[in-house]
Design a protein around this motif. Structure first.
Motif, mmCIF file in Angstrom:
data_model
loop_
_atom_site.group_PDB
_atom_site.id
_atom_site.type_symbol
_atom_site.label_atom_id
_atom_site.label_comp_id
_atom_site.label_asym_id
_atom_site.label_seq_id
_atom_site.Cartn_x
_atom_site.Cartn_y
_atom_site.Cartn_z
ATOM 1 N N SER A 30 -47.881 10.014 14.832
ATOM 2 C CA SER A 30 -48.038 8.837 13.963
ATOM 3 C C SER A 30 -48.833 9.149 12.701
ATOM 4 O O SER A 30 -48.513 8.651 11.622
ATOM 5 C CB SER A 30 -48.709 7.699 14.740
ATOM 6 O OG SER A 30 -49.982 8.107 15.235
ATOM 7 N N GLN A 31 -49.884 9.978 12.823
ATOM 8 C CA GLN A 31 -50.684 10.297 11.639
ATOM 9 C C GLN A 31 -49.855 11.071 10.621
ATOM 10 O O GLN A 31 -49.895 10.775 9.426
ATOM 11 C CB GLN A 31 -51.920 11.110 12.026
ATOM 12 C CG GLN A 31 -52.837 11.408 10.841
ATOM 13 C CD GLN A 31 -54.086 12.168 11.248
ATOM 14 O OE1 GLN A 31 -54.129 12.790 12.298
ATOM 15 N NE2 GLN A 31 -55.106 12.127 10.422
ATOM 16 N N ARG B 127 -46.574 11.048 10.345
ATOM 17 C CA ARG B 127 -45.548 10.161 9.795
ATOM 18 C C ARG B 127 -46.131 9.243 8.728
ATOM 19 O O ARG B 127 -45.479 8.956 7.721
ATOM 20 C CB ARG B 127 -44.900 9.348 10.921
ATOM 21 C CG ARG B 127 -43.917 10.146 11.757
ATOM 22 C CD ARG B 127 -43.115 9.231 12.680
ATOM 23 N NE ARG B 127 -43.943 8.703 13.749
ATOM 24 C CZ ARG B 127 -44.100 9.299 14.933
ATOM 25 N NH1 ARG B 127 -43.478 10.440 15.180
ATOM 26 N NH2 ARG B 127 -44.858 8.754 15.862
ATOM 27 N N ASP B 128 -47.363 8.801 8.925
ATOM 28 C CA ASP B 128 -47.988 7.923 7.943
ATOM 29 C C ASP B 128 -48.277 8.685 6.647
ATOM 30 O O ASP B 128 -48.044 8.163 5.552
ATOM 31 C CB ASP B 128 -49.288 7.338 8.511
ATOM 32 C CG ASP B 128 -49.786 6.172 7.684
ATOM 33 O OD1 ASP B 128 -49.012 5.212 7.481
ATOM 34 O OD2 ASP B 128 -50.942 6.222 7.230
ATOM 35 N N MET B 129 -48.779 9.913 6.773
ATOM 36 C CA MET B 129 -49.045 10.712 5.581
ATOM 37 C C MET B 129 -47.742 11.039 4.858
ATOM 38 O O MET B 129 -47.682 11.034 3.626
ATOM 39 C CB MET B 129 -49.791 11.989 5.962
ATOM 40 C CG MET B 129 -51.180 11.755 6.529
ATOM 41 S SD MET B 129 -52.104 13.286 6.814
ATOM 42 C CE MET B 129 -52.761 13.601 5.188
ATOM 43 N N ARG B 130 -46.708 11.328 5.620
ATOM 44 C CA ARG B 130 -45.404 11.614 5.026
ATOM 45 C C ARG B 130 -44.889 10.388 4.276
ATOM 46 O O ARG B 130 -44.331 10.500 3.169
ATOM 47 C CB ARG B 130 -44.422 12.013 6.130
ATOM 48 C CG ARG B 130 -42.997 12.273 5.657
ATOM 49 C CD ARG B 130 -42.859 13.660 5.091
ATOM 50 N NE ARG B 130 -41.485 13.976 4.777
ATOM 51 C CZ ARG B 130 -41.047 15.192 4.540
ATOM 52 N NH1 ARG B 130 -41.882 16.216 4.597
ATOM 53 N NH2 ARG B 130 -39.794 15.432 4.226
ATOM 54 N N ARG B 131 -45.071 9.207 4.851
ATOM 55 C CA ARG B 131 -44.620 7.978 4.197
ATOM 56 C C ARG B 131 -45.353 7.769 2.877
ATOM 57 O O ARG B 131 -44.733 7.433 1.863
ATOM 58 C CB ARG B 131 -44.845 6.780 5.128
ATOM 59 C CG ARG B 131 -44.438 5.438 4.531
ATOM 60 C CD ARG B 131 -44.691 4.309 5.502
ATOM 61 N NE ARG B 131 -46.096 4.208 5.872
ATOM 62 C CZ ARG B 131 -47.019 3.637 5.100
ATOM 63 N NH1 ARG B 131 -46.689 3.111 3.940
ATOM 64 N NH2 ARG B 131 -48.276 3.579 5.515
ATOM 65 N N ILE B 132 -46.676 7.975 2.891
ATOM 66 C CA ILE B 132 -47.456 7.830 1.660
ATOM 67 C C ILE B 132 -46.989 8.823 0.607
ATOM 68 O O ILE B 132 -46.812 8.489 -0.570
ATOM 69 C CB ILE B 132 -48.960 8.024 1.948
ATOM 70 C CG1 ILE B 132 -49.477 6.904 2.858
ATOM 71 C CG2 ILE B 132 -49.764 8.072 0.654
ATOM 72 C CD1 ILE B 132 -49.379 5.529 2.267
ATOM 73 N N ASN C 264 -57.076 -1.241 5.116
ATOM 74 C CA ASN C 264 -57.122 -0.417 6.336
ATOM 75 C C ASN C 264 -58.075 0.753 6.113
ATOM 76 O O ASN C 264 -57.652 1.904 5.964
ATOM 77 C CB ASN C 264 -55.715 0.086 6.693
ATOM 78 C CG ASN C 264 -55.643 0.601 8.118
ATOM 79 O OD1 ASN C 264 -56.660 0.928 8.731
ATOM 80 N ND2 ASN C 264 -54.439 0.701 8.655
ATOM 81 N N GLN D 192 -57.923 3.991 8.578
ATOM 82 C CA GLN D 192 -56.772 4.877 8.470
ATOM 83 C C GLN D 192 -56.760 5.634 7.148
ATOM 84 O O GLN D 192 -56.493 6.835 7.104
ATOM 85 C CB GLN D 192 -55.475 4.079 8.609
ATOM 86 C CG GLN D 192 -54.223 4.946 8.631
ATOM 87 C CD GLN D 192 -52.984 4.139 8.949
ATOM 88 O OE1 GLN D 192 -53.022 2.915 9.025
ATOM 89 N NE2 GLN D 192 -51.872 4.816 9.147
ATOM 90 N N TYR D 193 -57.070 4.925 6.047
ATOM 91 C CA TYR D 193 -57.028 5.539 4.718
ATOM 92 C C TYR D 193 -58.446 5.826 4.232
ATOM 93 O O TYR D 193 -58.857 5.385 3.156
ATOM 94 C CB TYR D 193 -56.284 4.631 3.738
ATOM 95 C CG TYR D 193 -54.884 4.309 4.188
ATOM 96 C CD1 TYR D 193 -53.905 5.294 4.228
ATOM 97 C CD2 TYR D 193 -54.545 3.023 4.615
ATOM 98 C CE1 TYR D 193 -52.622 5.005 4.658
ATOM 99 C CE2 TYR D 193 -53.262 2.718 5.042
ATOM 100 C CZ TYR D 193 -52.306 3.728 5.067
ATOM 101 O OH TYR D 193 -51.032 3.448 5.500
#
Length: 519
Positions: free
Chosen positions: A129-130, A132-137, A300, A303-304
């Motif tokens: 998940s981490q 995937r979140d960085m990839r999305r950003i 958030n 997370q960020y």
């Protein structure tokens, strides 16, 4: 008697090694593991194949000879780590298509713990998940088509600054000797830093003491971050002793870099708080990368957090500078050794772009041969000749062999992209081979990696390389220093750079002097 005793010991040792080799092969066959080169040593395994650490020789070379002798799929053992070495396009395609999720992890090398913020940076974090979140950003807020289009002016300004500097340094009539490497790496750094914080960090007008020190630290960190450490592959206590010499210097560099980027984050945070009037509290399309994540941080914060921001900036700086600057340097060297190709590229630009303005990114779609030059350069001299290491998340099959969970994967892109069964005359610079299609499928062309962990900065790199290389060809005449071909010796390390920086002769094209004088 002593000679007999020594001879007996040697016989026993050889018998032990031979027995171990035979038993290992039998065991591998039973488990259906890939074949292994002979002579795996106790503790070291196959580390002796490297002869020199990877950062002291071109990274692809030590693994090329075993592959040529024993086949394109090998199981080697670097100390305590089993490593799958792939050297064929079909097997690479199998790894990153059929088994893409299976190989989506990254190995946790002890020497990288500090510089990757305990393996939480984008390039080193475990698949999940981490990541995937960085990839999305990265894909939506930093490197999306929309954001790249917005920052096109940044790339254009830096390309023009390079042309202006070369023009001012020339005599306009005669050829002037220039070294391109520092100019190209400075340009790439400015592009990344203007995207991240909105200001330049290379150039006479922008190099304050802090920026100069940061540039020096970035260069030092390239050498250390790209260095393989034999201690990463040895048992814990032995490995710690092997790593400690490099780790102290790595810690010093990381500490300064971390403090510098934290100061940038605080500066951006302060500027956002000072916004008043119509912009206060509103989203702006021209916000920097750090501002973008700081806005996410408000909703958030866990997370960020600031570590998230610093690791993302560090990744962009380390990945975004070498890719474009080294490729342009290789491309110019290849063109100087093949003046007919340089003339062909110049003719294409003259026909498709008017002399009264410098080449723009919107012009690149009209310049297919320029794209062919870049692709052929990436084929011959991929910036990462060994792709960034992967690690198997689960058991899978590659080439019909069983691959257990936790195996490190190294793919030799250099060997694949020079495979004579795929690329006719692979050592010749032939941009024309890409004229029919700039896309090559099936793992045959993988300079940016492949699969879900493919480099997300490919779009930025291709735009920057096209614009800068096109500007150099459009604005200046180029020739070698003397009659000898350019030295194409490959430098040491995990990054494919020239061993000797490119020096060449250049002068402004007469048709471009008026345009250049107005920059």
């Amino acid at each position: 008697m002593e000679d007999i005793s020594v001879f007996s010991c040697l016989v026993l040792l050889l018998s032990f090694l031979l027995t171990k080799f035979v038993l290992n092969n039998i065991n591998n066959r039973r488990k259906n593991l890939p074949p292994s080169p002979p002579n795996s040593l106790p503790i070291l395994g196959h580390l002796y194949l490297l002869k020199k650490p990877l950062h002291q020789s071109p990274a692809h070379q030590p693994l090329a000879r075993p592959a040529s002798l024993h086949g394109p799929i090998l199981l080697v053992r670097f100390g305590i780590r089993p490593v799958l070495v792939i050297s064929s396009a079909s097997l690479a395609d199998e790894c990153f298509t059929t088994n893409d999720i299976s190989f989506a992890n990254r190995p946790k090398l002890p020497s990288a713990s500090l510089t990757t913020y305990n393996y939480t940076s984008f390039e080193s974090t475990s698949y999940g998940s981490q990541w995937r979140d960085m990839r999305r950003i990265a894909n939506t807020e930093v490197l999306s088509c929309h954001r790249l289009a917005f920052f096109s002016d940044v790339r254009a300004d830096e390309a023009r600054a390079l042309a202006r500097q070369l023009f001012h340094d020339s005599t306009h009539e005669d050829f002037t000797r220039v070294e391109l490497r520092p100019r190209l790496s400075g340009l790439a750094m400015n592009v990344i830093m203007k995207m991240a914080v909105g200001k330049r960090y290379y150039g006479k007008e922008s190099m304050d003491d802090g920026a100069r020190r940061f540039k020096e630290l970035v260069e030092d960190s390239f050498a250390l971050d790209g260095a393989s450490n034999v201690g990463d592959f040895l048992p814990s206590v032995i490995g710690w002793f092997a790593r400690r010499r490099v780790q102290s210097r790595r810690a010093q560099i990381h500490g300064y870099r971390d403090n510098f980027i934290q100061a940038l984050v605080e500066e951006q945070r302060r500027m956002m708080k000072e916004e008043v009037g119509e912009l206060a509290g509103k989203k702006r399309s021209n916000k920097t990368m750090i501002e973008t994540i700081l806005l996410l941080q408000r909703t958030n914060p866990e997370q960020y957090n600031d570590r998230f921001i610093k690791s993302l900036v560090t990744t962009l700086v380390s990945a975004g500078i070498d890719t474009s600057s080294n490729t342009i340097e290789w491309a110019m060297s290849l063109l100087l050794n093949n003046p007919e190709k340089l003339e062909k590229a110049s003719k294409e630009i003259n026909e498709k772009v008017e002399n009264d303005h410098l080449i723009e990114e919107s012009d690149l779609v009209k310049l297919p041969y320029l794209h062919c030059i870049i692709n052929e350069t990436l084929r011959m001299y991929p910036v990462g000749p060994l792709l960034a290491p992967h690690e198997s998340l689960e058991e899978c099959k590659v080439g019909g062999y069983n691959i257990p969970k936790g195996m490190m994967l190294l793919v030799n892109a250099y060997m694949i992209q020079r495979d004579p069964t795929i690329w006719p005359e692979p050592t010749k610079f032939l941009p024309e081979r890409f004229l029919q299609s700039n896309k090559v499928d099936g793992g045959k062309m993988i300079p940016f990696g492949m699969g879900r962990r493919r480099c997300p900065g490919e779009g930025l790199a291709m735009k920057e390389m096209g614009l800068v290389l096109g500007t150099l060809i459009q604005c200046f005449e180029w020739r070698r220093i003397g009659l000898k071909d350019m030295d194409m010796k490959e430098g040491s390390g995990l990054i494919m750079s020239k061993a000797n920086p490119l020096e060449a002769m250049c002068r402004p094209r007469k048709s471009m002097i008026s345009t250049l004088s107005q920059l």
